[in-house]
Structure formats: structure tokens, C-alpha cells
Design an enzyme around this catalytic site. Structure first.
Site, PDB file in Angstrom:
ATOM      1  N   CYS A  79       7.125   9.859  -2.228  1.00  0.00           N
ATOM      2  CA  CYS A  79       8.323   9.103  -1.853  1.00  0.00           C
ATOM      3  C   CYS A  79       9.533  10.053  -1.811  1.00  0.00           C
ATOM      4  O   CYS A  79       9.555  10.983  -1.018  1.00  0.00           O
ATOM      5  CB  CYS A  79       8.519   7.907  -2.769  1.00  0.00           C
ATOM      6  SG  CYS A  79       9.660   6.676  -2.091  1.00  0.00           S
ATOM      7  N   HIS A 183       3.904   5.065  -1.666  1.00  0.00           N
ATOM      8  CA  HIS A 183       3.485   5.182  -3.062  1.00  0.00           C
ATOM      9  C   HIS A 183       1.964   5.022  -3.135  1.00  0.00           C
ATOM     10  O   HIS A 183       1.467   3.892  -3.151  1.00  0.00           O
ATOM     11  CB  HIS A 183       4.155   4.097  -3.915  1.00  0.00           C
ATOM     12  CG  HIS A 183       5.608   4.330  -4.146  1.00  0.00           C
ATOM     13  ND1 HIS A 183       6.073   5.116  -5.182  1.00  0.00           N
ATOM     14  CD2 HIS A 183       6.698   3.902  -3.472  1.00  0.00           C
ATOM     15  CE1 HIS A 183       7.399   5.151  -5.134  1.00  0.00           C
ATOM     16  NE2 HIS A 183       7.794   4.423  -4.105  1.00  0.00           N
ATOM     17  N   GLU A 185       0.008   5.333  -5.590  1.00  0.00           N
ATOM     18  CA  GLU A 185      -0.390   4.669  -6.832  1.00  0.00           C
ATOM     19  C   GLU A 185      -0.206   3.155  -6.768  1.00  0.00           C
ATOM     20  O   GLU A 185      -0.696   2.436  -7.636  1.00  0.00           O
ATOM     21  CB  GLU A 185       0.398   5.248  -8.012  1.00  0.00           C
ATOM     22  CG  GLU A 185       1.832   4.802  -8.145  1.00  0.00           C
ATOM     23  CD  GLU A 185       2.821   5.484  -7.212  1.00  0.00           C
ATOM     24  OE1 GLU A 185       4.038   5.245  -7.381  1.00  0.00           O
ATOM     25  OE2 GLU A 185       2.395   6.249  -6.320  1.00  0.00           O
TER      26      GLU A 185
END
Length: 207
Positions: A79, A183, A185
Site C-alpha cells: 500500500c 493489502h 493480508e
């Protein structure tokens, strides 16, 4: 061990838990000497470009990150962490980045919702790259108001894009330096597999 660089602006919890779920050892690192001992490094980031660079500068991490990238060991920006890998940004003024990859970060402009927030589909441009090992094109989660403009002569750094009223760089990379605008994750199975592939690259890095 994978170093998760702590400079006061990263979503450390979600990134660390994702690395943990993948079965890889990690440590939060805010010291240049400890960073150099890691097999791989993740540079997360949430917030503004200029603030991120100020925080890195205050903690004496700019030169260590550059040395780390020059060592050939894998580095992943996530990011805002991806954006500061580049040369500059015009977010709230003109700011100089780490300059590890060529390109400039600019704000979305147009009659559409900003920030770009939500799930968008990836389009792989260089699926031979090991970051895409056993990954299918799918949807990942974005939250950003600024995006990379690499310039025509540097389009080789684009590994994957998405579409948000224009073509938006989503994954970039050159040699051992990678960046993901979204992102991973928080991006389900596609994001976790991309993160796993990066972690696997760290395991095979020369120390």
C-alpha cells in the site's frame, strides 16, 4: 526471519498475523542493523507519503532500507509502503521517496469516487514472475487515493494491474524489490498466496 519494518505508520498487526498464519518467522524491526540480518523484509504503510518519509528519516531507516534493497534480498512494499519505494509523490505537496523503483505517485482525478476502496480484479502482465507461482487472477482489496505513474520507459516494472476508470498499477517489481498497492493480508486466498510466494522467495535469498 522476515523483518516487518516498524516506522510508526504500518498496519503491523494484520501483516504479522498473515505471515504467522503462513508459518514463517517474523520480527518487528526499527533498527538498521537488525534489518540487514533478515532474509526478507516487508515495508507496510498507512497514511500520507510525506509523513511516511519523515518517520523513516527520523528513525534513521532510509539508508538502511536502501542498503537492504541493494543487498539483493527480497523487499516488499504494501500500500503506502509500495508508493514510497518510488521517486516522488505530490500528496499534500512534493515529496521525495526512496527511489528504489522509477516512477511518480499522483492523485486520482476524475468524476468518480476517491479513494479507490474495495475489491478489484488483478490482471497479470508477467505471470512468469515467481510472485505469481500457482496464483490465479482474482480480486484483491484496495484502499488508496494516489496511484503510481511509472512512465512509458519504465513499464517493465508493472507485474499486474487493475482497472479503476483507468489502468492502475497493482503489483510492481524489479529484481528483488516488489510492491503491492492493495493489502494482500486482507485479500483472501489470492492475497495470501501472493504473500506466501514472497515469503518463499525470502527463504531462498542469499544471506
Amino acid at each position: 526471519m522476515i523483518a516487518i519494518i516498524d516506522y510508526g505508520m504500518g498496519n503491523l498487526h494484520s501483516v504479522s498475523k498473515a505471515v504467522e498464519r503462513l508459518g514463517h518467522a517474523y520480527a518487528f524491526v526499527s533498527d538498521g542493523d537488525k534489518l540487514m540480518k533478515a532474509e526478507g523484509a516487508i515495508l507496510p504503510g498507512v497514511g500520507a507519503f510525506g509523513d511516511a518519509m519523515d518517520n523513516l528519516r527520523e528513525r534513521g531507516l532510509i539508508e538502511p532500507i536502501k542498503r537492504y534493497a541493494a543487498s539483493g534480498k527480497p523487499l516488499l512494499g504494501i500500500c503506502l509502503g509500495m508508493q514510497i519505494l518510488f521517486e516522488s509523490s505530490n500528496e499534500h505537496g512534493d515529496h521525495t521517496g526512496l527511489g528504489l523503483l522509477p516512477g511518480h505517485v499522483k492523485r486520482f482525478t476524475g468524476d468518480y469516487k476517491i479513494p479507490h476502496m474495495g475489491w478489484n480484479r488483478l490482471e497479470f502482465l508477467r505471470d512468469e514472475n515467481p510472485i505469481f507461482n500457482q496464483v490465479n487472477e482474482g480480486y484483491v482489496y484496495f484502499v488508496h487515493s494516489y496511484f503510481l505513474q511509472p512512465g512509458g520507459e519504465n513499464r517493465d516494472i508493472l507485474l499486474a494491474t487493475t482497472d479503476y476508470y483507468q489502468t492502475v498499477p497493482a503489483i510492481v517489481g524489479r529484481n528483488n524489490v516488489y510492491g503491492m498497492q492493495f493489502h494482500p493480508e486482507k485479500s483472501g486466498s489470492v492475497g495470501m498466496k501472493l504473500l506466501e510466494n514472497f515469503a518463499n522467495l525470502c527463504e531462498t535469498a542469499l544471506i
